[in-house]
Design a protein around this motif. Structure first.
Motif, PDB file in Angstrom:
ATOM      1  N   THR A   1      57.126  36.019 -22.016  1.00 49.90           N
ATOM      2  CA  THR A   1      56.186  36.292 -22.892  1.00 49.90           C
ATOM      3  C   THR A   1      55.125  37.052 -22.294  1.00 49.90           C
ATOM      4  N   GLN A   2      54.792  36.615 -20.835  1.00 47.86           N
ATOM      5  CA  GLN A   2      53.620  37.520 -20.107  1.00 47.86           C
ATOM      6  C   GLN A   2      54.327  38.903 -19.564  1.00 47.86           C
ATOM      7  N   LEU A   3      55.672  38.750 -19.233  1.00 50.24           N
ATOM      8  CA  LEU A   3      56.409  40.200 -18.864  1.00 50.24           C
ATOM      9  C   LEU A   3      56.397  41.269 -19.902  1.00 50.24           C
ATOM     10  N   GLU A   4      56.657  40.762 -21.322  1.00 46.20           N
ATOM     11  CA  GLU A   4      56.574  41.596 -22.214  1.00 46.20           C
ATOM     12  C   GLU A   4      55.299  42.083 -22.526  1.00 46.20           C
ATOM     13  N   ARG A   5      54.387  41.540 -22.448  1.00 40.73           N
ATOM     14  CA  ARG A   5      52.928  41.992 -22.347  1.00 40.73           C
ATOM     15  C   ARG A   5      52.638  42.998 -21.412  1.00 40.73           C
ATOM     16  N   ILE A   6      53.152  42.699 -20.066  1.00 45.60           N
ATOM     17  CA  ILE A   6      52.688  43.487 -18.888  1.00 45.60           C
ATOM     18  C   ILE A   6      53.586  45.098 -19.213  1.00 45.60           C
ATOM     19  N   ALA A   7      54.944  44.628 -19.692  1.00 44.01           N
ATOM     20  CA  ALA A   7      55.814  45.851 -19.711  1.00 44.01           C
ATOM     21  C   ALA A   7      55.292  46.776 -21.057  1.00 44.01           C
ATOM     22  N   GLY A   8      54.775  46.118 -22.139  1.00 44.40           N
ATOM     23  CA  GLY A   8      54.283  47.113 -23.024  1.00 44.40           C
ATOM     24  C   GLY A   8      55.154  46.456 -24.337  1.00 44.40           C
ATOM     25  N   GLY A   9      55.915  45.719 -24.164  1.00 42.62           N
ATOM     26  CA  GLY A   9      56.741  45.345 -25.571  1.00 42.62           C
ATOM     27  C   GLY A   9      58.295  44.801 -25.207  1.00 42.62           C
ATOM     28  N   LYS A  10      58.959  44.366 -26.075  1.00 40.39           N
ATOM     29  CA  LYS A  10      60.279  43.788 -25.842  1.00 40.39           C
ATOM     30  C   LYS A  10      61.128  44.775 -25.322  1.00 40.39           C
ATOM     31  N   PRO A  11      61.151  46.042 -26.130  1.00 34.37           N
ATOM     32  CA  PRO A  11      62.070  47.047 -25.504  1.00 34.37           C
ATOM     33  C   PRO A  11      61.837  47.491 -24.139  1.00 34.37           C
ATOM     34  N   GLU A  12      60.495  47.765 -23.872  1.00 32.24           N
ATOM     35  CA  GLU A  12      60.070  48.341 -22.613  1.00 32.24           C
ATOM     36  C   GLU A  12      60.595  46.843 -21.617  1.00 32.24           C
ATOM     37  N   MET A  13      60.527  45.799 -21.727  1.00 30.11           N
ATOM     38  CA  MET A  13      60.803  44.672 -20.840  1.00 30.11           C
ATOM     39  C   MET A  13      62.289  44.727 -20.691  1.00 30.11           C
ATOM     40  N   ALA A  14      63.234  45.044 -21.563  1.00 28.74           N
ATOM     41  CA  ALA A  14      64.611  45.224 -21.621  1.00 28.74           C
ATOM     42  C   ALA A  14      65.024  46.508 -20.780  1.00 28.74           C
ATOM     43  N   ALA A  15      64.073  47.366 -20.774  1.00 28.88           N
ATOM     44  CA  ALA A  15      64.401  48.574 -20.011  1.00 28.88           C
ATOM     45  C   ALA A  15      63.860  48.352 -18.564  1.00 28.88           C
ATOM     46  N   LEU A  16      62.886  47.644 -18.436  1.00 28.15           N
ATOM     47  CA  LEU A  16      62.552  47.149 -17.022  1.00 28.15           C
ATOM     48  C   LEU A  16      63.773  46.443 -16.468  1.00 28.15           C
ATOM     49  N   PHE A  17      64.131  45.521 -16.822  1.00 24.63           N
ATOM     50  CA  PHE A  17      65.310  44.530 -16.239  1.00 24.63           C
ATOM     51  C   PHE A  17      66.529  45.697 -16.026  1.00 24.63           C
ATOM     52  N   GLN A  18      66.637  46.596 -16.969  1.00 26.68           N
ATOM     53  CA  GLN A  18      67.911  47.286 -16.775  1.00 26.68           C
ATOM     54  C   GLN A  18      67.644  48.416 -15.505  1.00 26.68           C
TER      55      GLN A  18
END
Length: 144
Positions: free
Chosen positions: A109-126
């Protein structure tokens, strides 16, 4: 000649536990530890350490923002791994029984907030995966 046979026999005899040693094993005992950790070993691709550190900084911040004990990084000077990250297993070894723990949900939940959204969080992991040449995970504990 007698001593050549005596030494192995003596070593074998000393390796057999006595009855008093077995008496201590009749009650279950929990291991007393200073905490369990998942250790992630990373070999970072050449020239990618800066971005690796930026992203792991976001991961650590997300853990802290979630109220979880943050992991800590060890930057290795010898050996095959560049970085070892130690993730505290809140709740002990039992935390491994979950496919998604409460700690993980708070963290994501917090990483999604930091990344700017779910797609951005997925892109960060990628992206994070593209920075790593190889990795390995182990579980360990601190002695108390």
């Amino acid at each position: 000649m007698k001593y050549k046979l005596l030494i192995p026999a003596l070593a074998f005899a000393l390796s057999i536990p006595t009855a008093s040693a077995f008496a201590q094993d009749d009650e279950p005992q929990l291991r007393e530890t200073g905490g369990y950790y998942e250790l992630a070993y990373f070999k970072v691709k050449s020239g990618k350490m800066g971005r690796f550190r930026e992203i792991t900084g976001m991961f650590i911040q997300a853990e802290a923002d979630a109220g979880n004990p943050p992991p800590f990084e060890l930057f290795m000077m010898t050996g095959e791994w560049n970085v070892v990250v130690a993730f505290p297993l809140t709740g002990g070894i039992e935390a491994l029984a979950y496919t998604r723990s409460a700690q993980t949900i708070r963290y994501r939940t917090q990483l999604e907030r930091i990344a700017g959204g779910k797609p951005e969080m997925a892109a960060l992991f990628q992206e994070f995966g593209t920075l790593i040449e190889s990795s390995q995970n182990n579980i360990g504990y601190l002695r108390k």
